[in-house]
Design an enzyme around this catalytic site. Sequence first.
Site, mmCIF file in Angstrom:
data_model
loop_
_atom_site.group_PDB
_atom_site.id
_atom_site.type_symbol
_atom_site.label_atom_id
_atom_site.label_comp_id
_atom_site.label_asym_id
_atom_site.label_seq_id
_atom_site.Cartn_x
_atom_site.Cartn_y
_atom_site.Cartn_z
ATOM 1 N N THR A 120 3.949 -2.728 1.705
ATOM 2 C CA THR A 120 2.813 -3.132 0.878
ATOM 3 C C THR A 120 1.617 -3.475 1.757
ATOM 4 O O THR A 120 1.768 -4.074 2.815
ATOM 5 C CB THR A 120 3.168 -4.328 -0.035
ATOM 6 O OG1 THR A 120 1.986 -4.719 -0.752
ATOM 7 C CG2 THR A 120 3.694 -5.523 0.734
ATOM 8 N N GLY A 121 0.436 -3.058 1.300
ATOM 9 C CA GLY A 121 -0.794 -3.276 2.066
ATOM 10 C C GLY A 121 -1.769 -2.156 1.758
ATOM 11 O O GLY A 121 -1.546 -1.387 0.813
ATOM 12 N N GLY B 241 -2.932 1.130 1.505
ATOM 13 C CA GLY B 241 -2.064 2.293 1.577
ATOM 14 C C GLY B 241 -2.471 3.359 2.563
ATOM 15 O O GLY B 241 -1.618 4.007 3.178
ATOM 16 N N ARG C 186 -7.156 8.934 -6.441
ATOM 17 C CA ARG C 186 -6.651 8.353 -5.189
ATOM 18 C C ARG C 186 -5.119 8.216 -5.247
ATOM 19 O O ARG C 186 -4.559 7.813 -6.259
ATOM 20 C CB ARG C 186 -7.286 6.982 -4.965
ATOM 21 C CG ARG C 186 -6.886 6.311 -3.654
ATOM 22 C CD ARG C 186 -6.083 5.064 -3.893
ATOM 23 N NE ARG C 186 -5.790 4.349 -2.653
ATOM 24 C CZ ARG C 186 -4.837 3.442 -2.537
ATOM 25 N NH1 ARG C 186 -4.116 3.114 -3.591
ATOM 26 N NH2 ARG C 186 -4.598 2.851 -1.400
ATOM 27 N N VAL C 187 -4.469 8.573 -4.157
ATOM 28 C CA VAL C 187 -3.024 8.402 -4.060
ATOM 29 C C VAL C 187 -2.737 7.464 -2.896
ATOM 30 O O VAL C 187 -3.211 7.690 -1.785
ATOM 31 C CB VAL C 187 -2.311 9.753 -3.818
ATOM 32 C CG1 VAL C 187 -0.801 9.544 -3.736
ATOM 33 C CG2 VAL C 187 -2.673 10.755 -4.903
ATOM 34 N N GLY C 188 -1.988 6.406 -3.161
ATOM 35 C CA GLY C 188 -1.661 5.454 -2.097
ATOM 36 C C GLY C 188 -0.319 5.758 -1.450
ATOM 37 O O GLY C 188 0.374 6.705 -1.829
ATOM 38 N N ASP C 189 0.046 4.932 -0.495
ATOM 39 C CA ASP C 189 1.301 5.129 0.241
ATOM 40 C C ASP C 189 2.540 4.939 -0.630
ATOM 41 O O ASP C 189 3.603 5.483 -0.332
ATOM 42 C CB ASP C 189 1.377 4.137 1.412
ATOM 43 C CG ASP C 189 1.367 2.688 0.929
ATOM 44 O OD1 ASP C 189 0.526 2.352 0.073
ATOM 45 O OD2 ASP C 189 2.213 1.892 1.399
ATOM 46 N N THR D 32 1.550 -5.005 -5.293
ATOM 47 C CA THR D 32 2.576 -3.980 -5.344
ATOM 48 C C THR D 32 3.968 -4.617 -5.308
ATOM 49 O O THR D 32 4.148 -5.657 -4.691
ATOM 50 C CB THR D 32 2.350 -3.097 -4.103
ATOM 51 O OG1 THR D 32 1.117 -2.429 -4.265
ATOM 52 C CG2 THR D 32 3.460 -2.117 -3.853
HETATM 53 N N1 ASP Z 1 -0.013 -0.021 -0.900
HETATM 54 C C1 ASP Z 1 -0.656 -0.099 -2.174
HETATM 55 C C2 ASP Z 1 -1.662 1.013 -2.288
HETATM 56 O O1 ASP Z 1 -2.364 1.253 -1.333
HETATM 57 C C3 ASP Z 1 -1.354 -1.399 -2.434
HETATM 58 C C4 ASP Z 1 -0.583 -2.647 -2.087
HETATM 59 O O2 ASP Z 1 0.503 -2.581 -1.521
HETATM 60 O O3 ASP Z 1 -1.062 -3.731 -2.409
HETATM 61 O O4 ASP Z 1 -1.789 1.593 -3.342
#
Ligand code: ASP
Length: 324
Positions: free
Chosen positions: A241-242, A244, A219-222, A191
């Site tokens: 980032t991580g 989500g 799916r919806v991430g953060d 990300t």
């Molecule tokens: N946060 C992002 C998600 O969950 C993924 C990432 O940051 O690597 O979609």
Amino acid sequence: MAILVIHGGAGGDGPWLGKTPLDPDRIDCMKEVLQHVGSRLENNEIDCLEAVTLAVEMLEDEPLFNAGKGSVIGEDSSITMDASIMRGSDKAAGSVINVKRLRHPIRASNLILKQGWPVIMNGDAADDFAIKKGLEEVSQDWLKTELRLGQWQQWKDSKSNPGATDEDDSVLDHDLESRVTTEFSDEGMGTVGAVALDYAGGLAAATSTGGMTGKPKGRVGDTAIIGAGTWADEEIAVSCTGVGEAYIRTCAAHNLATKFQTSQNLMESSNKILDEVSPLGGRGGLIAVTSSGEFAMPFQTRLMYRGSWNNGILEVGIGPELEN
Ligand code: ASP
């Protein structure tokens, strides 16, 4: 004072193992972004909102990061992208969810922010909105790269858990990358995000992603969620980032703003957030800048692609050390 901080994702467990063969290209890209956008911010040619938008657009264009071209591929073999942006001075925000046809999802979020209402648009409607406004339309084939197709195939071959639960981060692309041993192997692609402080004291934050390899449809991430992956107010701008789901469940970006407001200690507040996120399976990192010009780039993973432009001083890093 002009400050721009960027990230290109966090990932991996264990000690830093050094750069991969693709990392020099990522470093070059980050330096170019910081140099180009940072100097324009410093010359007062652009404000914080345009700075974070431009920085993320450039990162979306680098196929080695997981946003725009080179996004990771989902369970149904399509690329769907999330992006959001926020301006601190008036808390204006814009977000797109699961767009499939845009070269620059972050610019679509920027257009939504500028339009003022609604704040979030999803799917085809978001693609259509942005394309009608003149943004570049691209095909799924254009977005997909050999590297991502290879990783997706690897995920599919070893797929133990389709539609993984929130806590199962085994499909996070970074972790997958660190395990694979084929020609497609590489680490820490992720990300992208940017936070900026401009001469007027304005703050803005932006984040963009393809999400996680093999993610279930819908799916919806953060990254798409204001307050989770992205936040800006008059005191602080944050991009996360991580994994989500953990960032959503802790409202990580907004939570950091609240903690910082009380403590006025950026590093301590940032580490507290990562400590809250981690037990929920959300290992990762964040970048933040405050109205007084302090910035932080903490992470709890093996690495986080990151860099800063601080009134002309440029630094980038992947592992523990930063370089100029
Ligand atoms: N946060 C992002 C998600 O969950 C993924 C990432 O940051 O690597 O979609």
